[in-house]
Design a protein around this motif. Sequence first.
Motif, PDB file in Angstrom:
ATOM      1  N   UNK A 259       0.830  -1.209   0.000  1.00 19.92           N
ATOM      2  CA  UNK A 259       0.000   0.000   0.000  1.00 19.92           C
ATOM      3  C   UNK A 259       0.861   1.255   0.000  1.00 19.92           C
ATOM      4  N   UNK A 260       1.952   1.248   0.808  1.00 16.99           N
ATOM      5  CA  UNK A 260       2.754   2.477   0.835  1.00 16.99           C
ATOM      6  C   UNK A 260       3.542   2.629  -0.473  1.00 16.99           C
ATOM      7  N   UNK A 261       3.927   1.498  -1.094  1.00 14.71           N
ATOM      8  CA  UNK A 261       4.605   1.581  -2.392  1.00 14.71           C
ATOM      9  C   UNK A 261       3.659   2.167  -3.433  1.00 14.71           C
ATOM     10  N   UNK A 262       2.379   1.787  -3.334  1.00 12.87           N
ATOM     11  CA  UNK A 262       1.399   2.293  -4.302  1.00 12.87           C
ATOM     12  C   UNK A 262       1.170   3.787  -4.143  1.00 12.87           C
ATOM     13  N   UNK A 263       1.211   4.271  -2.877  1.00 13.21           N
ATOM     14  CA  UNK A 263       1.016   5.731  -2.734  1.00 13.21           C
ATOM     15  C   UNK A 263       2.244   6.484  -3.256  1.00 13.21           C
ATOM     16  N   UNK A 264       3.407   5.865  -3.140  1.00 13.14           N
ATOM     17  CA  UNK A 264       4.617   6.480  -3.711  1.00 13.14           C
ATOM     18  C   UNK A 264       4.459   6.574  -5.239  1.00 13.14           C
ATOM     19  N   UNK A 265       3.966   5.476  -5.828  1.00 18.43           N
ATOM     20  CA  UNK A 265       3.764   5.453  -7.287  1.00 18.43           C
ATOM     21  C   UNK A 265       2.721   6.476  -7.709  1.00 18.43           C
ATOM     22  N   UNK A 266       1.711   6.624  -6.859  1.00 18.15           N
ATOM     23  CA  UNK A 266       0.646   7.597  -7.128  1.00 18.15           C
ATOM     24  C   UNK A 266       1.255   9.000  -7.264  1.00 18.15           C
ATOM     25  N   UNK A 267       2.166   9.318  -6.339  1.00 14.76           N
ATOM     26  CA  UNK A 267       2.806  10.638  -6.365  1.00 14.76           C
ATOM     27  C   UNK A 267       3.639  10.799  -7.638  1.00 14.76           C
TER      28      UNK A 267
ATOM     29  N   UNK B  14       6.266  17.980 -37.099  1.00 16.59           N
ATOM     30  CA  UNK B  14       6.326  18.376 -35.679  1.00 16.59           C
ATOM     31  C   UNK B  14       5.682  17.303 -34.825  1.00 16.59           C
ATOM     32  N   UNK B  15       6.224  17.130 -33.646  1.00 21.28           N
ATOM     33  CA  UNK B  15       5.688  16.081 -32.782  1.00 21.28           C
ATOM     34  C   UNK B  15       5.266  16.667 -31.441  1.00 21.28           C
ATOM     35  N   UNK B  16       4.068  16.292 -31.007  1.00 20.39           N
ATOM     36  CA  UNK B  16       3.633  16.665 -29.649  1.00 20.39           C
ATOM     37  C   UNK B  16       4.151  15.585 -28.717  1.00 20.39           C
ATOM     38  N   UNK B  17       4.821  16.006 -27.656  1.00 18.40           N
ATOM     39  CA  UNK B  17       5.409  15.003 -26.763  1.00 18.40           C
ATOM     40  C   UNK B  17       5.233  15.408 -25.314  1.00 18.40           C
ATOM     41  N   UNK B  18       5.453  14.450 -24.448  1.00 17.23           N
ATOM     42  CA  UNK B  18       5.334  14.700 -23.014  1.00 17.23           C
ATOM     43  C   UNK B  18       6.632  14.235 -22.362  1.00 17.23           C
ATOM     44  N   UNK B  19       7.195  15.094 -21.493  1.00 24.65           N
ATOM     45  CA  UNK B  19       8.425  14.678 -20.833  1.00 24.65           C
ATOM     46  C   UNK B  19       8.091  13.594 -19.809  1.00 24.65           C
ATOM     47  N   UNK B  20       8.951  12.589 -19.746  1.00 25.81           N
ATOM     48  CA  UNK B  20       8.663  11.469 -18.842  1.00 25.81           C
ATOM     49  C   UNK B  20       9.665  11.357 -17.704  1.00 25.81           C
ATOM     50  N   UNK B  21      10.959  11.500 -18.033  1.00 25.37           N
ATOM     51  CA  UNK B  21      11.969  11.356 -16.968  1.00 25.37           C
ATOM     52  C   UNK B  21      13.278  11.989 -17.411  1.00 25.37           C
ATOM     53  N   UNK B  22      14.121  12.297 -16.434  1.00 24.60           N
ATOM     54  CA  UNK B  22      15.485  12.732 -16.752  1.00 24.60           C
ATOM     55  C   UNK B  22      16.345  11.481 -16.807  1.00 24.60           C
ATOM     56  N   UNK B  23      17.128  11.373 -17.855  1.00 23.96           N
ATOM     57  CA  UNK B  23      17.939  10.156 -17.999  1.00 23.96           C
ATOM     58  C   UNK B  23      19.378  10.490 -18.400  1.00 23.96           C
ATOM     59  N   UNK B  90      20.466   2.063 -27.830  1.00 25.00           N
ATOM     60  CA  UNK B  90      20.345   3.169 -26.890  1.00 25.00           C
ATOM     61  C   UNK B  90      20.227   2.569 -25.491  1.00 25.00           C
ATOM     62  N   UNK B  91      21.160   2.949 -24.620  1.00 22.97           N
ATOM     63  CA  UNK B  91      21.067   2.491 -23.231  1.00 22.97           C
ATOM     64  C   UNK B  91      20.711   3.712 -22.388  1.00 22.97           C
ATOM     65  N   UNK B  92      19.686   3.590 -21.565  1.00 22.07           N
ATOM     66  CA  UNK B  92      19.383   4.732 -20.702  1.00 22.07           C
ATOM     67  C   UNK B  92      19.148   4.294 -19.259  1.00 22.07           C
ATOM     68  N   UNK B  93      19.463   5.226 -18.363  1.00 24.56           N
ATOM     69  CA  UNK B  93      19.314   4.951 -16.942  1.00 24.56           C
ATOM     70  C   UNK B  93      18.865   6.242 -16.258  1.00 24.56           C
ATOM     71  N   UNK B  94      18.245   6.107 -15.101  1.00 24.42           N
ATOM     72  CA  UNK B  94      17.783   7.308 -14.414  1.00 24.42           C
ATOM     73  C   UNK B  94      17.454   6.990 -12.972  1.00 24.42           C
ATOM     74  N   UNK B  95      17.243   8.015 -12.195  1.00 23.75           N
ATOM     75  CA  UNK B  95      16.963   7.790 -10.773  1.00 23.75           C
ATOM     76  C   UNK B  95      15.598   7.142 -10.553  1.00 23.75           C
ATOM     77  N   UNK B  96      14.636   7.501 -11.425  1.00 24.28           N
ATOM     78  CA  UNK B  96      13.283   6.963 -11.255  1.00 24.28           C
ATOM     79  C   UNK B  96      13.182   5.602 -11.933  1.00 24.28           C
ATOM     80  N   UNK B  97      13.751   4.591 -11.278  1.00 20.36           N
ATOM     81  CA  UNK B  97      13.784   3.239 -11.847  1.00 20.36           C
ATOM     82  C   UNK B  97      12.413   2.686 -12.190  1.00 20.36           C
TER      83      UNK B  97
END
Lengths: 314, 199
Positions: A259-267, B14-23, B90-97
Amino acid sequence: MSEKKEQKQDTPVFRSFAEAVNTLSELMKIETAIESALNDSHVPHHETRKMLRAMNTMEASATPLCQYISILFEKVGLGKIEITKKEIFRIEFSVSKPCPVCKLYKDAHSKSCYITAETLSKFFTNDLEIPSTAKETACINEGKERCTFLVEMQPLAVYQIALDAVDDDIIEYIFKKKGTSGNANKSITCTQISKDLGVDADEVKYHCEILENFKIIDSNLNLTEIGLAYRKHMGKVQKEEKVFPPPWQHLEKITESIASAESFAEAMSRSIKSEEEVVINEKDIINLAEEAKKSKSFAELLFKTLKQEEDKND
Amino acid sequence: MNAGKKENAGKNAEIEAKKYADVEYKLSQKIDHCKIELLWHEGGLYFSLSEIMISHGEQYFVIPIREIERLSVINEKPVKIVLDFGGMELIFTGEAGHKLLALRHLLLPYINRNKEEKDKMKMLLLYWAMGIRGLSALSTSMGMSLEECDMLIAEAKDKRYINTKGELSQEGAALFSEEEKEKLDVLIKNARKRGKDNE
């Protein structure tokens, strides 16, 4: 026909940003829940052994481990999973309709439940300590009745965990009585084994059935080729058996951490939703796939791009 | 307007895009069994309705989702993902695994469908090169309906994998790896030999 194919190439993969972002949010919740659940799901060997030794699907389904897999997968959002076929090195799992993962990929008319297959593989490899691969063999999204997954376990690891100390004693006893050639003429009975090893006759019978199921011995209590190989290397492959409570004894704690992992994902998903869409101009786009086809010019193009940027920075 | 793509239907509209993560990413090109590392950089990972892209300053490297051949996790902590397309990597990595893993799972069903389609095409070309060209024989051998098989042959001709003389073209052969080509050569030779023997 070509029109049909071209149309398919031009059709966007996703219908809208909103739909793609919602799917990503759901997947993120599942990813974080899986990580958190699997971290707390280490299973002691004696529990895994019960499942591995099950002689048929029904017996396997009734083990606490299988029931735990079913509860855990449902809790992390992968649907109600159950064992539908049990062989010694292969287990088939199924998810019946409605499959929550399939629902995430409305437009994919092909196998879609990669996340479920990968979770099974991770759970078997890390939590049961049986290196395994898992793949989806049928999917509701390709028109099948249910999603099915085949887990293939590494045989050596299965033997290491499935066979216990009494099995090993019986194998050693048979080997000593019959030797490497099998000495099939020298007959041994379960009663004799029971008497000589001091183990209850019914228990010996049960262990012999298990050993036969695992192809270690044949129906005449002869060691098979696999049995001889297992015995020869048994000392080397035996693992120390750690005793700790199975994860279903602290299910509440696991549920809380999911549950707490899911709220983290929610954020995290809120942060994606809040990102504005940007329009990238034609002049700023380099289509890598197209440039890669002109392989020689690509390095040159990239060099020019980098150079331009360096000049700007200077 | 094609969703996510502005109307000028040029090659790189032109492409409409959304930023997803810093990598952090590394771009490499594979030429003749060698891998040349082209770029190691930090940037944004974006997605549109048909592409994913990474930014490099003001430039955006765009990869159409349908062109991706492989998308695998090569490291779990930190999450490192490899993406193959048309001889590039392309290999990418980021903090938001978790975010990166979610994106991978979002794309996987669409990527592997490509691979399955490519495999079907390769299977057709293999039979074709061996001299099996009858619609009925092909559909039986490939486990496909006559209609599906007919469409696949038309696509192979459209894309010039089969040339105007009805033979496997260089473009068609290019779908196969070097190792596969060697096996293909042996199969073709054997099939031709059997054909001559039967004559």
